[in-house]
Design a protein around this motif. Sequence first.
Motif, short mmCIF file in Angstrom:
data_model
loop_
_atom_site.label_atom_id
_atom_site.label_comp_id
_atom_site.label_asym_id
_atom_site.label_seq_id
_atom_site.Cartn_x
_atom_site.Cartn_y
_atom_site.Cartn_z
N ALA A 86 38.61 30.51 23.08
CA ALA A 86 37.28 30.22 23.62
C ALA A 86 36.94 31.30 24.64
O ALA A 86 37.83 31.83 25.32
N PRO A 87 35.67 31.65 24.80
CA PRO A 87 35.29 32.74 25.72
C PRO A 87 35.83 32.56 27.13
O PRO A 87 36.29 33.53 27.76
N ALA A 88 35.78 31.33 27.65
CA ALA A 88 36.25 31.10 29.02
C ALA A 88 37.73 31.41 29.16
O ALA A 88 38.17 32.04 30.13
N TRP A 89 38.52 30.98 28.17
CA TRP A 89 39.95 31.24 28.24
C TRP A 89 40.26 32.72 27.99
O TRP A 89 41.21 33.27 28.57
N ALA A 90 39.49 33.36 27.14
CA ALA A 90 39.67 34.79 26.94
C ALA A 90 39.43 35.54 28.25
O ALA A 90 40.19 36.44 28.63
N ASP A 91 38.37 35.14 28.99
CA ASP A 91 38.10 35.76 30.29
C ASP A 91 39.24 35.51 31.27
O ASP A 91 39.62 36.38 32.05
N PHE A 92 39.76 34.29 31.23
CA PHE A 92 40.85 33.94 32.15
C PHE A 92 42.05 34.85 31.93
O PHE A 92 42.60 35.41 32.88
N PHE A 93 42.47 35.00 30.69
CA PHE A 93 43.66 35.80 30.43
C PHE A 93 43.40 37.29 30.64
O PHE A 93 44.32 38.04 30.98
N GLU A 94 42.16 37.73 30.44
CA GLU A 94 41.86 39.14 30.68
C GLU A 94 41.89 39.47 32.17
O GLU A 94 42.01 40.63 32.56
N HIS A 95 41.73 38.44 33.03
CA HIS A 95 41.70 38.66 34.47
C HIS A 95 42.93 38.08 35.15
O HIS A 95 42.85 37.59 36.29
N LEU A 96 44.07 38.13 34.49
CA LEU A 96 45.29 37.63 35.11
C LEU A 96 45.69 38.47 36.32
O LEU A 96 46.36 37.99 37.23
N GLY A 97 45.28 39.71 36.32
CA GLY A 97 45.63 40.56 37.45
C GLY A 97 46.85 41.41 37.15
O GLY A 97 47.38 41.42 36.03
N PRO A 98 47.34 42.12 38.14
CA PRO A 98 48.51 43.01 37.95
C PRO A 98 49.71 42.23 37.40
O PRO A 98 50.01 41.14 37.83
#
Length: 903
Positions: A86-98
């Motif tokens: 889902a788009p929200a979860w894709a955004d979440f994992f793309e912004h996990l950070g370093p």
Amino acid sequence: MDPQNESLFDAQALEAPAALAAALAPPAAPGHFDELRGAATPQDASRPGAPSSQPAPLYEASSVPPAAPAAGHDDDADRREQVPLAPAWADFFEHLGPGGFDDLPRRAVSLERQIRDNGVTYNVYADADGPQRPWSLDLFPLIVSSESWAQIEAGVQQRVRVLDRVMADVYGPQQLLAEGLLPPALVQGHPGYLRAMHGVRPPGDTWLHIAAFDLARGPDGNWWVVSQRTQAPSGLGYLLENRLAIARQFPLAFENLQVQRVAATYNAMMEGLQRMCPAGQPPHIALLTPGPYNETYFEHAYLARYLGITLVEGSDLTVRDQRLYLKTLQGLRPVHGLVKRLDDQYLDPLELRPDSTLGVPGLLQAIRAGNVLVANMPGSAFLESPALLGFLPALARRLIGEKLRLPALPTWWCGERAAMEAVLPQLADCAIKSTYPDIDSHTSFDAVLGHHMGRRELDEWAGRIVRQGEAHTVQSYLPLSQMPTWTQDLGRGHIAQRSVLLRVFAVSDGPRSWRVLPGGLARLAGRDAQIASMQRGGSSADVWVRTEGEVDRTTLLQPHATPASLARHRAPVTSRAAENMFWLGRYTERAENAVRLARLTIDLLGGENHSARALLIWLHRLALRNALVPPEVPSLPKSRRVFERALIAEMGNVDKGGSVGYSLRCIRQAAAAVRERLSQDHWNQIVRAETDFLRHGAEQADENSEGGYATGTALRLLESASSALSAMTGAQTDRMTRDDAWRLLSIGRHIERLGFLSSALAAGFETGSVHEVSGFEAMVALFDSTITFHARYQQRRDVATLVDLLVLDGDNPRSLAWVAQTLRKRIAKLAGSAPDKLTALSYDLPDPDSWTLEGLCDPGLDQRYPALVQLFAACETAAYRVSDAIGTRYFTLTSESLRSVGA
């Protein structure tokens, strides 16, 4: 870890985080909505080992991912490739950070440590390992889109309006009962219906101020109401802790996903309560808790601290002239609002349960008089009945003229014959629930799932329903949606799917006005559990609600503080908290005295001084007086070996006062009652000291039962306890605010010290042990003054040097003069006296300024030093007389003690 997942981790550098998450995460169980992928997992019963096509029952954790299939046949992998995130979860994992996925194990450990260090607990009464355990929080949040939240928000806000008007009618004109829209058995027949509340009109005409709704997402992606909580909904405090903890782990994702903040809603709730309070500017609002042994006590203390309101127990409050008051050290203080976390039946022993020790006698009378706002108003328990869900659609049309926007699960109350006959054939596909849950009666029972019962059990339940239809409510199944969770029980890390229930809160922000807190508390079913319950091993997750608009960055930290706003965050010291602080000080000092006396005794018995009869009599007398040995133990001069055995055996006895173990347990119990006033380090020291001492003591007892006698082990145990108590003393001395609660803690310590040292000196002179070298040295060691004594007086060992250091020295914190003078000043400060002015109670203690070396060292005609012995007796008597006076004046607040102590 699965070799396939291992290789996926190694390939992280070649894949985007979202694609990696899609590859790693198994799909939700067939027939369940997959939160990670934003769609239901298709039913697939043809695959070997696939779960049954039977829908998973409500609360059921049918989410245990199947083991990886054999090579060459991986339907899960195929399904993961076919359905993107889902788009929200894709955004979440793309912004996990370093660090990306490789950093998740570290973050999981960091989260666990943060929960432990912050002391976040959830008490479990049936837990064999003790009454407390750390709060269980998953690393991943539940992400709710703005579209889904709009549906939830509108539906919850509408439902709380309906419930509030239902309650207003039931305790008012009762038209719903007259028109047949509500069966009398669900209201007047409900044990939670309070006839004493009929005719009451609450402040602001608002009955419900905090309501919680448990929601589940079905396979179609829509949200359904499962249950509602109105008596004392839990979760508002844990929700805050979850948010702070998870936002700290994923700051980049939290900011980029536009997660709506929650502080504004808490602020609006407090402002609404303040506006509706019947009197007082600013009004005084308190949070009523059952006490530290309640399962959610951490939340009560956390929420009270966050909102800036006073945390109170029933014993802190009293009703005078139909008004509610808080018992404080300064006297009675009016309470205008009460946020209760106590079930209604325990609120008032005069009109409700007479055996309740948790409530306030006369509280309902104060409520009926309109002198106090209570959130929520008593009498809402009948709204929690699952049977009511089936009647709410008609009630909504009647009361607010609207159709409910948020549906509830199909529910049948078996008190209606037509409903019972319709649902009996469907029991195998439903959950059977008590119409009157959580009520102490024979009609209450735990929910059961028809899916897990055989034909015989179903027939038995059908028979019960036919015999007692109104006590049973049947609710349809719902395959719960499942969200990704991070587990580390399989190698380096693993994404698993867990069934989830979402608790959403509606809070009042003014008269008959509510807003929905943007977020909530997600509860996850355990790996092998059937129920998403914290009591049954479940866990929680933060809830991130995305917003398309601007994020509300309101904070409870006011930019322009006023005296009124600062006073709101300066909680008064309640009499109960003061009493527990007083006894915390006394038991800490008592434990130190017991440890020092036990170590000294064991050391002396193992040395060459056991032939000194006066010394042995002195040690025996002190051990008996301080309950370190049983009264029936032979005297020390007669049987040194038996006495030593008894002393060591009694160290860990927690059933008799005086032992080291007993005092350590009392320290922990007193500290638990004022947990919100102690730092986390201080609390950890207290818990660790008791645990370590009793555990090692039990091990030593096992050794002794086999014939071993570990004197050395006992000394090491006492040394460890001494170090722990020194750390506690340091925390109490250097890390606590010098308010009245701390003064009482200090007064308690010094009362105990004055009594102990006076009795020890008196016994030394009565037995004559101080006139012998060994007894003299033992007295100085007991006062922890050996180094000072020898540095100051070299080899002199006479009464004058002993009196000078242990009685008259105003710089020695273990001299009688220092203790008495400190007590006099702190009692005066507690009573609010001006600097250098004492109170009447202070004068009950001997004045060290009147003591002289010449007068005290006069041996008298019989060489018994009568002036000294008289002083010791006076100090000991005064210590305990002052203790009684403090209890009467500050803790019980009897009518005789309401005048100033200094008057």
